[in-house]
Design a protein around this motif. Sequence first.
Motif, PDB file in Angstrom:
ATOM      1  N   HIS A 110      27.988  51.401  31.289  1.00 20.58           N
ATOM      2  CA  HIS A 110      27.182  51.095  32.528  1.00 20.58           C
ATOM      3  C   HIS A 110      27.820  49.887  33.297  1.00 20.58           C
ATOM      4  N   PRO A 111      28.815  49.947  33.803  1.00 21.56           N
ATOM      5  CA  PRO A 111      29.407  48.706  34.491  1.00 21.56           C
ATOM      6  C   PRO A 111      28.488  48.026  35.419  1.00 21.56           C
ATOM      7  N   GLN A 112      27.662  48.728  36.077  1.00 21.18           N
ATOM      8  CA  GLN A 112      26.649  48.220  37.032  1.00 21.18           C
ATOM      9  C   GLN A 112      25.789  47.171  36.309  1.00 21.18           C
ATOM     10  N   LEU A 113      25.417  47.436  35.092  1.00 23.87           N
ATOM     11  CA  LEU A 113      24.532  46.453  34.202  1.00 23.87           C
ATOM     12  C   LEU A 113      25.273  45.484  33.613  1.00 23.87           C
ATOM     13  N   TRP A 114      26.334  45.831  32.770  1.00 25.38           N
ATOM     14  CA  TRP A 114      27.423  44.958  32.233  1.00 25.38           C
ATOM     15  C   TRP A 114      27.723  44.003  33.263  1.00 25.38           C
ATOM     16  N   GLY A 115      28.089  44.353  34.352  1.00 21.63           N
ATOM     17  CA  GLY A 115      28.471  43.649  35.369  1.00 21.63           C
ATOM     18  C   GLY A 115      27.502  42.390  35.866  1.00 21.63           C
ATOM     19  N   TRP A 116      26.370  42.935  35.851  1.00 21.85           N
ATOM     20  CA  TRP A 116      25.448  41.955  36.146  1.00 21.85           C
ATOM     21  C   TRP A 116      25.445  40.809  34.916  1.00 21.85           C
ATOM     22  N   TRP A 117      25.407  41.266  33.810  1.00 21.25           N
ATOM     23  CA  TRP A 117      25.102  40.508  32.765  1.00 21.25           C
ATOM     24  C   TRP A 117      26.535  39.234  32.679  1.00 21.25           C
ATOM     25  N   HIS A 118      27.691  39.703  32.942  1.00 25.06           N
ATOM     26  CA  HIS A 118      28.937  39.173  32.734  1.00 25.06           C
ATOM     27  C   HIS A 118      29.149  38.090  34.027  1.00 25.06           C
ATOM     28  N   PHE A 119      29.084  38.797  35.229  1.00 22.59           N
ATOM     29  CA  PHE A 119      29.477  38.055  36.246  1.00 22.59           C
ATOM     30  C   PHE A 119      28.490  37.836  37.395  1.00 22.59           C
ATOM     31  N   GLY A 120      27.318  38.293  37.223  1.00 25.68           N
ATOM     32  CA  GLY A 120      26.304  38.177  38.401  1.00 25.68           C
ATOM     33  C   GLY A 120      26.064  36.830  38.885  1.00 25.68           C
ATOM     34  N   GLY A 121      25.890  35.692  38.114  1.00 28.45           N
ATOM     35  CA  GLY A 121      25.740  34.328  38.685  1.00 28.45           C
ATOM     36  C   GLY A 121      26.622  33.801  39.434  1.00 28.45           C
ATOM     37  N   GLN A 122      28.097  34.288  39.167  1.00 25.26           N
ATOM     38  CA  GLN A 122      29.432  33.987  39.663  1.00 25.26           C
ATOM     39  C   GLN A 122      29.436  34.533  41.115  1.00 25.26           C
ATOM     40  N   ARG A 249      21.415  44.671  48.483  1.00 26.88           N
ATOM     41  CA  ARG A 249      21.408  45.750  49.526  1.00 26.88           C
ATOM     42  C   ARG A 249      21.984  45.218  50.541  1.00 26.88           C
ATOM     43  N   ASP A 250      22.715  46.128  51.194  1.00 24.67           N
ATOM     44  CA  ASP A 250      23.657  45.900  52.212  1.00 24.67           C
ATOM     45  C   ASP A 250      24.628  44.999  52.128  1.00 24.67           C
ATOM     46  N   LYS A 251      24.904  44.458  51.054  1.00 22.72           N
ATOM     47  CA  LYS A 251      25.992  43.527  50.861  1.00 22.72           C
ATOM     48  C   LYS A 251      27.301  44.144  50.066  1.00 22.72           C
ATOM     49  N   THR A 252      27.681  45.377  50.625  1.00 19.21           N
ATOM     50  CA  THR A 252      28.815  46.234  50.010  1.00 19.21           C
ATOM     51  C   THR A 252      29.947  45.479  49.438  1.00 19.21           C
ATOM     52  N   THR A 253      30.481  44.517  50.477  1.00 19.22           N
ATOM     53  CA  THR A 253      31.499  43.815  49.826  1.00 19.22           C
ATOM     54  C   THR A 253      31.359  42.991  48.496  1.00 19.22           C
ATOM     55  N   LEU A 254      30.264  42.214  48.532  1.00 17.04           N
ATOM     56  CA  LEU A 254      29.831  41.605  47.437  1.00 17.04           C
ATOM     57  C   LEU A 254      29.593  42.388  46.160  1.00 17.04           C
ATOM     58  N   ALA A 255      28.837  43.480  46.290  1.00 14.15           N
ATOM     59  CA  ALA A 255      28.883  44.554  45.383  1.00 14.15           C
ATOM     60  C   ALA A 255      30.007  45.106  44.788  1.00 14.15           C
ATOM     61  N   ALA A 256      30.909  45.145  45.537  1.00 14.18           N
ATOM     62  CA  ALA A 256      32.334  45.682  45.327  1.00 14.18           C
ATOM     63  C   ALA A 256      33.239  44.989  44.332  1.00 14.18           C
ATOM     64  N   ASP A 257      33.015  43.397  44.818  1.00 10.58           N
ATOM     65  CA  ASP A 257      33.553  42.277  43.759  1.00 10.58           C
ATOM     66  C   ASP A 257      32.979  42.286  42.757  1.00 10.58           C
ATOM     67  N   LEU A 258      31.581  42.450  42.593  1.00 11.91           N
ATOM     68  CA  LEU A 258      30.910  42.239  41.283  1.00 11.91           C
ATOM     69  C   LEU A 258      31.233  43.614  40.460  1.00 11.91           C
ATOM     70  N   ILE A 259      31.226  44.560  40.960  1.00 12.79           N
ATOM     71  CA  ILE A 259      31.454  45.913  39.966  1.00 12.79           C
ATOM     72  C   ILE A 259      33.099  45.862  39.709  1.00 12.79           C
ATOM     73  N   SER A 260      33.924  45.516  40.499  1.00 12.65           N
ATOM     74  CA  SER A 260      35.480  45.448  40.184  1.00 12.65           C
ATOM     75  C   SER A 260      35.729  44.546  39.120  1.00 12.65           C
ATOM     76  N   ARG A 261      34.968  43.490  39.203  1.00  6.85           N
ATOM     77  CA  ARG A 261      35.147  42.503  38.044  1.00  6.85           C
ATOM     78  C   ARG A 261      35.048  42.951  36.605  1.00  6.85           C
ATOM     79  N   GLU A 262      33.847  43.791  36.498  1.00 11.10           N
ATOM     80  CA  GLU A 262      33.356  44.489  35.232  1.00 11.10           C
ATOM     81  C   GLU A 262      34.470  45.422  34.852  1.00 11.10           C
ATOM     82  N   MET A 263      34.679  46.450  35.860  1.00 10.54           N
ATOM     83  CA  MET A 263      35.859  47.391  35.710  1.00 10.54           C
ATOM     84  C   MET A 263      37.227  46.994  35.104  1.00 10.54           C
ATOM     85  N   GLN A 264      37.443  46.062  35.961  1.00  8.03           N
ATOM     86  CA  GLN A 264      38.880  45.090  35.278  1.00  8.03           C
ATOM     87  C   GLN A 264      38.612  44.791  33.922  1.00  8.03           C
TER      88      GLN A 264
END
Length: 632
Positions: A110-122, A249-264
């Motif tokens: 679940h990269p969407q969930l772990w990404g929030w835990w790891h990098f959300g505040g950043q 919501r509607d912050k697709t670039t920001l959302a992509a940044d967050l999920i990219s960090r977790e996938m990397q």
Amino acid sequence: MKKSHFVTCVLTCLLLILFSLLTLENLRAQSQSRSTLEKLAVYPTLIVYNGKIATMDNNLTTYQAMAIRGDQIWTLGTDREIRELAGPQTQMIDLKGRTVVPGLIDVHTHPQLWGWWHFGGQVLPQLEPAYAHGENLEEVRRNLELVIQRRIQKQGKDQWVIASIPHRMQGELQQFFQRGQVYPGNDPARIRRADLDSIAPDTPVVIISGCCRSFANSKAREMMIKILGYEATSGTRVGYDVVWGILLRDKTTLAADLISREMQDFVNYGVTTIATHGEVIHEVFKAWSMLDRQGKMPQRLAWSHDAGFWAAKDPVEFYRLLGNFLGQGSDFLWNVGVGYEAWDNDYAGNCLSAKAKTEELQKRFRGPFPDCIPTESIHYQAHLAAVEAGLRLFDVHALTGDRVLDRAFALAEQAIQNGTRTLEDVRQQGWNFDHGTWIRQDQIPLIKKYGFRLDFQGSRIGESLYNVRRFFEPGYESWVSPAKSFVDAGIPFAISTDVGISKVSDVAENFLNSLSARFPYRDSIWPHIGVWVQPVVEVALGEFGSGDRRTEMVALGPEQRIDRISALRAMTTWSAEILLRGDRLGSLEPGKLSDFVVIDKDYFTIPEPELMNIKTLMTVLGGKIAYQAPNF
């Protein structure tokens, strides 16, 4: 000099001059030809050599070197055979004798969930939880009010606050279930909605404990219904729906940044492909689609669709109109089926037939609901509708009890009896069920009959065995993710993580990371594979979230332990087949995508305990270096 000799000399000179001109022209043409060939780049773009390349093909062939052209494997062979293919632009990598294996495939995470835990505040300050520490409920209550008020003062009363208490205290939260029921209600001994309302009546606040326990105050509930159309009533839904559906919501670039960090982050450990339920909330898929269009996907991702199961009013019509897009997409983003991941969660207690040690425990594990996934329920009927529309089930829970699989067998049989599917249809599709924590031995032949494909998580072994021995009558150890029974029966399966791989912060470990609280291995993917080969596995015994780090070595025994080749296949070739990419991924063979991992130890020869200590030195994704350790 006679006239005839003079004529001969002149003619000879002319011929020599003409020959020279022709030779120069021919040399010039050859030079141009070589230049043209070089421009056509007929050479490998990458060569790795001086290594042990384990292809994981059917014959378990190994080679010294491998040539890659673009994103595909070109050929394999000896160092001499492959190195002589190099051209002027070929990148050469000396493996220094290291072992190479195919890129690892995690079919359930679940990269969407772990990404929030790891990098959300950043990425967005509101995504950083406000942590309420405390050794007991009284301290937590007191600190909860302090941290919420401080966060409101810092960011304003109109901004969302995500509060969190230690996951060892998750039982202190008022419980919400996805059916909309509240249980155990307004127990004053627990933290309730009324408590959050008194602290922050005008600020949307959600409180979360661990991965999966959560509820909202009245203001947050009002905004969820306004924005989402429903109230998110579990911790995972807060992590998905509030984070991705409201704050991003509607912050697709920001959302992509967050999920990219977790996938990397996954790629850094050697995981080149993952699978998850890709819908979650539409902003997640918008981010993935944008990254795929731009050629910026950090890793390959297979996704399943689950919107129709919990949102469609008429699932039969929904799936009839949806159509079958199974396997469609790119090499980085494609569909592997449909399914509501947590189809069994509302009926968790009654999905387990194991006998608990006491009547009190039996009531606890049976839960408040009357049956296990009833035939008339939306969960059962929606999955049946999808199957009868010709769709493949994927990413469906088999977590909360052995009877979950009984219900899956019944569903398959009903579709067959209705004449909408044949047994061969079901077998060819290979329906996927996640976790498989509780499986009876008599279910193994039926799993093979229907061609089901399950995945198991090493992170759950410790917790499962711990619970079996603490709460249930003796004899149920063999029900816990019986991978060896699958190997003996010739049933391919997958090993997945279902947790973040990297070491999270201590506060996140104590507040959020409840899923692997009894799996004391972090900062490597290899314990998730090696644990299945070990004669014993280390299990954490201390209270969840406490400072108590006591562990115990628990014997897996012959019921679970498998050989190391099967364990690696379960995260390479078998996983590739489950994700419908067996022809493109999973082994290192000519024509397949060039995803591979360089590791610091020889997986195939080191002592079994050392499997837990392997480190990834390099990850190559599609012929390009996606990660390289400083010491390689």
